[in-house]
Design an enzyme around this catalytic site. Sequence first.
Site, PDB file in Angstrom:
ATOM      1  N   GLU A  25      37.808  79.123  42.533  1.00 32.93           N
ATOM      2  CA  GLU A  25      37.989  79.038  43.984  1.00 32.93           C
ATOM      3  C   GLU A  25      38.047  77.548  44.276  1.00 32.93           C
ATOM      4  OE1 GLU A  25      37.252  78.188  47.573  1.00 32.93           O
ATOM      5  OE2 GLU A  25      35.397  79.352  47.535  1.00 32.93           O
ATOM      6  N   CYS A  61      36.456  73.531  52.152  1.00 32.99           N
ATOM      7  CA  CYS A  61      37.676  73.819  51.395  1.00 32.99           C
ATOM      8  C   CYS A  61      38.684  74.558  52.260  1.00 32.99           C
ATOM      9  CB  CYS A  61      37.352  74.616  50.140  1.00 32.99           C
ATOM     10  SG  CYS A  61      36.424  76.123  50.426  1.00 32.99           S
TER      11      CYS A  61
END
Length: 542
Positions: free
Chosen positions: A289, A324
Amino acid sequence: MQRRAAAHLGASPPLLHRAASTLSFATLDPHRLSSAEPAHISNLVHGSWTDASTFAEIVDPLNGESFLKVPNTAASELSPFIGSLKSCTKSGLHNPLKNVERYLLYGDVSAKAANMLKQPVVENFFARLIQRVSPKSLSQAMGEVIVTQKFLENFSGDQVRFLCKSFAVPGNHLGQQSQGYRWPYGPVAIVTPFNFPLEIPVLQLLGALYMGNKPVLKVDTKVSAVMEQMFRLLHACGMPKADADFINCDGPTMHQFLLEAKPQLTLFTGSSRVAEKLAEDLKGRVKLEDAGFDWKILGPDVQEEDYVAWVCDQDAYACSGQKCSAQSILFMHKNWGSGFLENLKNLAKRRKLEDLTIGPVLTVTTDRFLEHIGKLLEIPGAKLLFGGKPLENHSIPIIYGAVEPTAVFVPLAEMLRDEYFGLVTTEVFGPLQVVTEYNSEELSLVLEACERMEAHLTAAVVSNDLKFLQEVLGKTVNGTTYAGIRARTTGAPQNHWFGPAGDPRGAGIGTPEAIRLVWSCHREIIQDIGPVSKSWTLPPPS
């Protein structure tokens, strides 16, 4: 809701200060952390809290004073961690045919931990600790604790065993049946970043444990105090101490550990550069991820301008842009006009260091940040919309960044040129967004830009025009995509999948689907118990 109101970082309620030091699991008080009273963090291996031969001194990101001592585990000290991980077989600590009572155990642990995190004094303890090590506003820190609490609540009771539902398919003859199971990997590793020091590691750690794996967790050393305290809370809620290890070390040492311990799976959340290195060195035994250069497209149907501007400000600059999922680039239809940009500028000006609505940037120095802005401004037609200056009147150490919320306009045609596209789509993990403009005839160019980007994590299509939504959503790939006039890029609540798409190594977080994908594999067992027909005779060879 009164207890969740924003407060100045240094002005904690007196009740919170008194109660934090009396929590049964806690070994530190976030209000007392200072160079005069530093906290001592430990490793966890084989069910025991241990130290290393040397310690890293972590500085307070707001004043540069050493306030945490964290084990700096050396390569020569990895043997206990390697042995602990290898003590777990590939069939895991539990699976659908082994130690099944542990599914119930973790349902109970989750229920107790959720109840503890819901208590205001515990909730505030972790929110305050998050603020100390990864400065963000109280509402942002509190939101992280609340998501974690809700996640634990979601997987209480029978929900852990429901993660492992199997299926059966009739065979070709009596006594034959194929059964599909969700099977653990056994020994696994988890590596997580600094920006969500509670939410990301807890959700991945518990997901791994629910499915029967034995994980070793490595978080960013700067924020390891948060998970050390969370481990102690989980132990107090009945989690067996030997089920998971916690290691504090630098990146190269962790890399060596992964190569020597050879976990069956490593979950990595962090930079794309490190993710690609791990994928190669660990021969693909990874779930990633990694970073996202996250886009938002404002459609041609202009409405709710104040609300949309507020969401854009939150997406780009909350947590100082250190998400993110932060809004990295804004494609604005020309219908929105210059007034919308002025609105964005005014919203960004409201952010202050005093309440941490803007704060230290922990991975990019001020000089590096300003250098990148300078390169963007060299692109023909580029201009600074707002920001672009260092913060003033602060004591943030120079190893971190301290910059104003910043937006740089780059013309769409210039952005798409080969010599500039890589620069424009370079993620700077801080309070920066690129803004560009398009008209309806140029939508294909916007979609070309989205196609050429490489990190497909989150995205937002801000429009209630169904045909426009269908066009954009049908030709893009980002894993977590919000659509509609209230669309955002940030936000990873426990109720929906959060993760990238378009990459077979992609990892999700939060939901049953994410846990099954990351932390289990499919195993098929074909039962074939007979009987053999009494008329059976030996056939010829085939």
